[in-house]
Design a protein around this motif. Sequence first.
Motif, PDB file in Angstrom:
ATOM      1  N   VAL A   1     -41.600-144.934 -53.633  1.00  0.00           N
ATOM      2  CA  VAL A   1     -42.958-144.550 -54.179  1.00  0.00           C
ATOM      3  C   VAL A   1     -44.133-146.826 -54.096  1.00  0.00           C
ATOM      4  N   GLU A   2     -42.972-147.098 -54.556  1.00  0.00           N
ATOM      5  CA  GLU A   2     -43.988-148.750 -55.338  1.00  0.00           C
ATOM      6  C   GLU A   2     -44.697-149.172 -53.300  1.00  0.00           C
ATOM      7  N   ALA A   3     -43.268-149.005 -52.479  1.00  0.00           N
ATOM      8  CA  ALA A   3     -43.669-149.068 -50.852  1.00  0.00           C
ATOM      9  C   ALA A   3     -44.291-148.711 -50.455  1.00  0.00           C
ATOM     10  N   GLY A   4     -44.936-147.351 -50.930  1.00  0.00           N
ATOM     11  CA  GLY A   4     -46.338-146.955 -50.131  1.00  0.00           C
ATOM     12  C   GLY A   4     -45.818-145.674 -49.541  1.00  0.00           C
ATOM     13  N   ARG A   5     -44.446-145.722 -49.171  1.00  0.00           N
ATOM     14  CA  ARG A   5     -44.404-144.219 -47.909  1.00  0.00           C
ATOM     15  C   ARG A   5     -43.553-143.279 -48.854  1.00  0.00           C
ATOM     16  N   PHE A   6     -44.205-142.673 -50.086  1.00  0.00           N
ATOM     17  CA  PHE A   6     -43.588-141.693 -50.806  1.00  0.00           C
ATOM     18  C   PHE A   6     -45.255-141.538 -51.962  1.00  0.00           C
ATOM     19  N   ARG A   7     -45.894-140.429 -51.733  1.00  0.00           N
ATOM     20  CA  ARG A   7     -46.718-140.856 -53.049  1.00  0.00           C
ATOM     21  C   ARG A   7     -46.410-140.127 -54.419  1.00  0.00           C
ATOM     22  N   ALA A   8     -46.891-140.814 -54.870  1.00  0.00           N
ATOM     23  CA  ALA A   8     -46.719-141.477 -56.150  1.00  0.00           C
ATOM     24  C   ALA A   8     -46.670-139.614 -57.284  1.00  0.00           C
ATOM     25  N   ASP A   9     -47.932-139.438 -56.911  1.00  0.00           N
ATOM     26  CA  ASP A   9     -48.279-137.984 -57.988  1.00  0.00           C
ATOM     27  C   ASP A   9     -47.388-137.083 -57.603  1.00  0.00           C
ATOM     28  N   LEU A  10     -46.776-137.219 -55.970  1.00  0.00           N
ATOM     29  CA  LEU A  10     -45.577-135.985 -55.911  1.00  0.00           C
ATOM     30  C   LEU A  10     -44.111-136.354 -56.592  1.00  0.00           C
ATOM     31  N   TYR A  11     -44.078-137.723 -56.921  1.00  0.00           N
ATOM     32  CA  TYR A  11     -42.691-138.367 -57.220  1.00  0.00           C
ATOM     33  C   TYR A  11     -42.849-137.737 -58.393  1.00  0.00           C
ATOM     34  N   TRP A  12     -43.679-137.883 -59.380  1.00  0.00           N
ATOM     35  CA  TRP A  12     -43.737-137.319 -59.974  1.00  0.00           C
ATOM     36  C   TRP A  12     -44.207-135.946 -61.134  1.00  0.00           C
ATOM     37  N   ARG A  13     -44.193-135.294 -60.187  1.00  0.00           N
ATOM     38  CA  ARG A  13     -44.498-133.610 -60.101  1.00  0.00           C
ATOM     39  C   ARG A  13     -42.793-133.432 -59.638  1.00  0.00           C
ATOM     40  N   ILE A  14     -42.253-133.048 -58.437  1.00  0.00           N
ATOM     41  CA  ILE A  14     -40.866-133.344 -58.513  1.00  0.00           C
ATOM     42  C   ILE A  14     -39.877-134.244 -59.310  1.00  0.00           C
ATOM     43  N   ASN A  15     -40.275-135.290 -59.914  1.00  0.00           N
ATOM     44  CA  ASN A  15     -39.424-136.093 -60.828  1.00  0.00           C
ATOM     45  C   ASN A  15     -39.409-134.938 -62.025  1.00  0.00           C
ATOM     46  N   GLY A  16     -38.816-133.399 -61.771  1.00  0.00           N
ATOM     47  CA  GLY A  16     -38.408-133.326 -64.232  1.00  0.00           C
ATOM     48  C   GLY A  16     -37.572-133.787 -64.255  1.00  0.00           C
ATOM     49  N   LEU A  17     -36.631-133.933 -63.959  1.00  0.00           N
ATOM     50  CA  LEU A  17     -34.775-134.181 -64.331  1.00  0.00           C
ATOM     51  C   LEU A  17     -34.429-134.386 -63.340  1.00  0.00           C
ATOM     52  N   THR A  18     -34.264-135.835 -63.162  1.00  0.00           N
ATOM     53  CA  THR A  18     -33.778-136.678 -61.827  1.00  0.00           C
ATOM     54  C   THR A  18     -32.141-136.867 -62.602  1.00  0.00           C
ATOM     55  N   VAL A  19     -30.662-136.431 -61.725  1.00  0.00           N
ATOM     56  CA  VAL A  19     -29.123-136.783 -61.372  1.00  0.00           C
ATOM     57  C   VAL A  19     -28.920-137.496 -60.601  1.00  0.00           C
ATOM     58  N   GLU A  20     -28.427-138.987 -60.828  1.00  0.00           N
ATOM     59  CA  GLU A  20     -27.766-139.333 -59.490  1.00  0.00           C
ATOM     60  C   GLU A  20     -26.506-139.148 -59.598  1.00  0.00           C
ATOM     61  N   LEU A  21     -26.296-139.313 -58.673  1.00  0.00           N
ATOM     62  CA  LEU A  21     -24.915-138.683 -58.153  1.00  0.00           C
ATOM     63  C   LEU A  21     -23.669-140.304 -57.673  1.00  0.00           C
ATOM     64  N   PRO A  22     -23.055-139.766 -58.215  1.00  0.00           N
ATOM     65  CA  PRO A  22     -21.976-141.186 -57.548  1.00  0.00           C
ATOM     66  C   PRO A  22     -21.485-141.196 -56.504  1.00  0.00           C
ATOM     67  N   PRO A  23     -21.177-142.617 -55.714  1.00  0.00           N
ATOM     68  CA  PRO A  23     -20.258-142.649 -54.377  1.00  0.00           C
ATOM     69  C   PRO A  23     -19.534-142.337 -54.831  1.00  0.00           C
ATOM     70  N   LEU A  24     -18.688-141.911 -53.575  1.00  0.00           N
ATOM     71  CA  LEU A  24     -17.015-141.376 -53.591  1.00  0.00           C
ATOM     72  C   LEU A  24     -16.387-142.405 -54.094  1.00  0.00           C
ATOM     73  N   ARG A  25     -16.231-143.747 -54.303  1.00  0.00           N
ATOM     74  CA  ARG A  25     -15.547-144.621 -54.117  1.00  0.00           C
ATOM     75  C   ARG A  25     -15.743-145.455 -55.167  1.00  0.00           C
ATOM     76  N   GLN A  26     -16.919-144.420 -56.056  1.00  0.00           N
ATOM     77  CA  GLN A  26     -16.971-144.940 -57.630  1.00  0.00           C
ATOM     78  C   GLN A  26     -16.579-143.700 -58.653  1.00  0.00           C
ATOM     79  N   ARG A  27     -15.874-143.166 -58.126  1.00  0.00           N
ATOM     80  CA  ARG A  27     -15.285-141.715 -59.026  1.00  0.00           C
ATOM     81  C   ARG A  27     -13.665-141.829 -58.906  1.00  0.00           C
ATOM     82  N   SER A  28     -13.621-141.520 -60.556  1.00  0.00           N
ATOM     83  CA  SER A  28     -12.413-141.711 -60.812  1.00  0.00           C
ATOM     84  C   SER A  28     -11.992-140.702 -60.901  1.00  0.00           C
ATOM     85  N   ASP A  29     -12.185-139.561 -60.033  1.00  0.00           N
ATOM     86  CA  ASP A  29     -11.487-137.737 -59.979  1.00  0.00           C
ATOM     87  C   ASP A  29     -11.350-137.971 -58.470  1.00  0.00           C
TER      88      ASP A  29
END
Length: 678
Positions: free
Chosen positions: A496-524
Motif C-alpha cells: 500500500v505504501e509503495a502504491g501497488r495495492f489500494r489502501a481502501d481495499l486493504y482496509w476492507r479485507i483486513n478485518g483480522l490479519t494473522v501472520e503464519l510463521p515460516p517453517l524455520r521458525q516453527r517449534s513443532d
Amino acid sequence: MPASQPDWPLRKIRQHLLDHGCCPPGALKEGLARSWQRSLAAGLTPLASCKRTDHLGEVQLRHLRASQHALLAHSLPVMEYLFEQVRPVPSMVILADSGGTLLHTLGEGQFLGKAERVALSAGATWHEAQRGTNAIGTALAEAAAVEINGAEHYLDRNSFLTCAAAPIFSGTGQLLGVLDMSAERGHWNPYSLGLVNTAARSIENRLLCAQHKERTRLHLHPRAEGIGSLGEGIVIVSDDGWLIAANRSAREWLRQGNAPLGALRLEQFVPHSLEQLHALQRRHPQQPLALTLHDGRSLFAQLHSEPAVVHLLPASAQPAPSAAPGPATALPAAPLPATAHDALARLDSGDARWRLACAKVRRILDKPIALLIQGESGVGKEWLARAAHASGPRRTQPFVALNCAALPEGLIEAELFGHAPGAFTGAKREGRTGLLRQAHGGTLLLDEIGDMPLAAQTRLLRVLQEREVTPLGTHKAEPLDFFLICASHRPLRQEVEAGRFRADLYWRINGLTVELPPLRQRSDFEALTASLLQSIEPGRGLAISPDLLHSLKRYHWPGNLRQCASVLRTACAMLEPHERVLDWPHLADDIRAELQATSPGSAATGTTAPAAASTQATPSAPQPPASLATAMPHSLIQIEQAAVQQALLGSRGNVSQAARTLGISRQTLYRKLQGLGG
C-alpha cells in the motif's frame, strides 16, 4: 451556512453567474458560491425542468437498500425520533447515501405531495450534478453540514424548499451518507441545522459501536460528566494498541492530523499502554480515568469491552517466565483450548504462533469479518483457509479459491465477476457464473491477492462494499453473501505504501490479519513431519533417522511446508518395501547436497547410518509435547503467554530474536513481559 439572503438579490447574482461565469466577489457566502459554480459547471440551467431519468426503479432501490443495511438500520430510529420533534411543521426527514440517492423518507400531509412533485422521494438522486445546489448534494460536496433556503437553491423549481443536511461519516472518516430535514419555506425552525447535525452524530456513534462490538472502546471527554453524552469522543482500539476507528469528536480532541487511523498507536497520544489503562480501570471501574496527553492537554476516559474481547491479565494474575533453559531443556507448547476439536485444531501440531493464529481465526468464523492470512510462500495459508471454512458455520456451503497470481490479467475480472454469453472476444458461449457468485453462501479465498492488478482491485472493492456483483456484459446486479479470506506472501501494508495495492481495499479485507510463521521458525518440526509422513503414507508408521531429522530441523526451508512435504514425498518413494525409516540415501541429490552444506558431522562427509538400521525395529513416531495432553486453558490470554515464553526459551533469553520469532517489535514484547511480571 448562515441565514439566507432575500430572493431578488439572489436572482440577480445568479444571472450574473450565468452571464459572466462567476459570482460577484463577496456577493454570496463562500460555500454557496462554490456550489453555484459547480452547478453551472455541470451544465444545469436554473429555469429548466427536472428529468426523472435518474430515479431508481423498485428493484434497484431494493438492492441499494440491501447494500446499505447497516446505515439504514441505525438511522431509522434516529430519523423517527427527529421527525416526531418537528412533526407539527410541514416537513420531511430524509436519508441519502454517499452518492446522493435518497434511501428513505419520512413525511406526511400536503407537503409530502409537493415534495414528490420535485422528486424528493426514495430512489431519486439529489447529487449537485443532477439537482444543482441543494442541502443533500451540497453537504456531500462540502463534506459539512449546510442549510439551503429558498432561492439559494440553484434550480428555481426548488426554491419553495428550506432544507438542512449533515453528512454521516464512518469511524475511518469515510463519507457514508447524508441526513436531511426539509420543510416548506415559511415554516422553518431556526434550530433545524443544529438538530440534524446532532442526529447525524448520533447515527455515527451508533454505527461505530455496532461495527466494533468485540473491540475495546475508549470513551473520551474534556469533562468527566461528558462521558456517555452525545458529544463524547469514541476511539476503537485493537488488542495490541492500534487505533482502528474514531468518531469526529475523538479525532478533533486527539488532533491526529492527516495520518490514517490504522497507522497510529494509542501510546502516541497518551502515556499508557492499553494493558495499563485496563489495569487502572479495573481498580476504579465506575470512575473515568484522568489522562494527560503528550501535548499537555487533559481528557477523561472510560474503557468499554465486550465479554468476547480478550486482554492480557494484570501482572499479579500471570506466571513469571522461567529462566533461560540449558541446551537439553524442552520447550513448552502453547496449550490447546479444551473445546477445539475442529479442522483448525487438527492442523495444530504444537507451535505457539500457529496455535494463536488458529485461535484468533476461530473467534471470527460466525461473524462478518474478513480474514487476511499473511506469510511466506508455502507456509500453509491455503491449509488454514480451508480449515477455517471447514470449522465454521458455512462448512456445508461451497469453498471457492482463486489464485490471483496464476491468471492472466485480462481474465481475472471474468473469473471473479462472471460474464454474459459473448460479453467479449473469447468469452464462453454459454457465459460464466463467476467465482463470487459460486461462493455465495460459502467461503471465497482470494489467494495471492497482492498480485491482483489495480484495475481489478478497484472493481473488487466496489463489490465488497455493495455486496452485489454485476457480471460483465449485463446490467443485472446479483446479491452476494460469503466469508471472505484473502492470502498473500507480499506484505500488503508495504505494498500500500509503495502504491501497488489500494489502501481502501486493504482496509476492507483486513478485518483480522494473522501472520503464519515460516517453517524455520516453527517449534513443532518433529510433530509436523510425523503428521506429513502419516498423510503421505497412511498407516505405514514411517519415521526419520535421528541424524537426518537433526539436519532437516537445521535447514532454512525457503519453500516452507510445501518444500518439506515434497522432500518427504520423494524420500518415501525411494523406500524399499521393508524399510520404515527415512535416511540420507532416500533423499534427492539436490536437497541432500544442501543439507550437507549446512549440517556439520557425518552428513557433511557423506557418511550414512548402516544399511541394517533401516531393518531395525521402527522407532516410535515423534509425539506432541506432554503439555498438549495436560493443561488445557480456555483463552487466548494463556496461549499468548505460552507463545512469549516459548519464544524466549527458544532464543535463550535474547529479546530481539524472540521478538522476531513472534513477529512483533521489541517494545511490544517488553510490554508483554511487564504484563507477565518479568
